[in-house]
Scaffold this motif. Structure first.
Motif, PDB file in Angstrom:
ATOM      1  N   LEU A  30       0.826  -1.209   0.000  1.00 17.02           N
ATOM      2  CA  LEU A  30       0.000   0.000   0.000  1.00 17.02           C
ATOM      3  C   LEU A  30       0.860   1.259   0.000  1.00 17.02           C
ATOM      4  O   LEU A  30       0.645   2.176  -0.796  1.00 17.02           O
ATOM      5  CB  LEU A  30      -0.933   0.013   1.217  1.00 17.02           C
ATOM      6  N   PHE A  31       1.845   1.325   0.892  1.00 15.31           N
ATOM      7  CA  PHE A  31       2.667   2.524   1.040  1.00 15.31           C
ATOM      8  C   PHE A  31       3.747   2.660  -0.031  1.00 15.31           C
ATOM      9  O   PHE A  31       4.264   3.744  -0.263  1.00 15.31           O
ATOM     10  CB  PHE A  31       3.356   2.546   2.414  1.00 15.31           C
ATOM     11  N   GLY A  32       4.159   1.546  -0.625  1.00 15.45           N
ATOM     12  CA  GLY A  32       5.242   1.595  -1.607  1.00 15.45           C
ATOM     13  C   GLY A  32       6.615   1.716  -0.970  1.00 15.45           C
ATOM     14  O   GLY A  32       7.572   2.087  -1.637  1.00 15.45           O
ATOM     15  N   VAL A  33       6.716   1.395   0.326  1.00 13.93           N
ATOM     16  CA  VAL A  33       7.996   1.406   1.039  1.00 13.93           C
ATOM     17  C   VAL A  33       8.034   0.222   2.001  1.00 13.93           C
ATOM     18  O   VAL A  33       7.001  -0.298   2.405  1.00 13.93           O
ATOM     19  CB  VAL A  33       8.232   2.713   1.847  1.00 13.93           C
ATOM     20  N   GLU A  34       9.221  -0.171   2.372  1.00 17.48           N
ATOM     21  CA  GLU A  34       9.413  -1.244   3.347  1.00 17.48           C
ATOM     22  C   GLU A  34       9.394  -0.657   4.762  1.00 17.48           C
ATOM     23  O   GLU A  34       9.705   0.521   4.962  1.00 17.48           O
ATOM     24  CB  GLU A  34      10.762  -1.933   3.111  1.00 17.48           C
TER      25      GLU A  34
END
Length: 140
Positions: A30-34
């Motif tokens: 969803l966020f596009g980050v780890e």
């Protein structure tokens, strides 16, 4: 006279999940980050954190076994609304990722405020909002 507010800003929002790894992976998509922090380890986290948004707000996910004793299992309670620039697209994306509608897209008066919320696959309410004041403070 003090210029500091008693509540100075959101420091962390915590969500709970029975399966923290699955929640981490869903929110990473969803966020596009780890997640930048995972405790005690990446393979078996009991707590993870992301930094998201214009202010790098802290979003944590905690193993549900550590939830406060009186916490209800069903979605409910306060809803934190995250600003989005396009509420229809954001709402559709959340549902495409497996979230279910909790509160439909709702226009709040004639001032430009629009809200909606979903229940993530882990039982947490995630609110989204188009907020003209946010745009005014942070720019487009």
């Amino acid at each position: 006279m003090s210029t500091k507010h008693f509540l100075r800003g959101m420091a962390t929002v915590n969500y709970f999940a029975d399966n923290v790894v699955a929640a981490r992976d869903w929110y990473s998509e969803l966020f596009g980050v780890e997640a930048y922090f995972q405790m005690p380890s990446r393979d078996n986290p009991a707590y993870i954190e992301f930094r998201v948004g214009d202010d790098a707000d802290e979003f944590g996910i905690i193993d549900r076994k550590y939830a406060p004793e009186g916490m209800q299992k069903a979605p409910g309670g306060a809803i934190l609304l995250w600003h989005v620039d396009d509420i229809e697209t954001a709402f559709a994306r959340l549902k495409a990722l497996g979230a279910t509608e909790y509160d439909p897209i709702t226009k709040r008066g004639e001032t430009g405020f629009v809200t909606a919320s979903v229940v993530d696959p882990f039982g947490n309410v995630l609110g989204i909002m188009y907020n003209p004041h946010y745009v005014e403070l942070h720019g487009a």
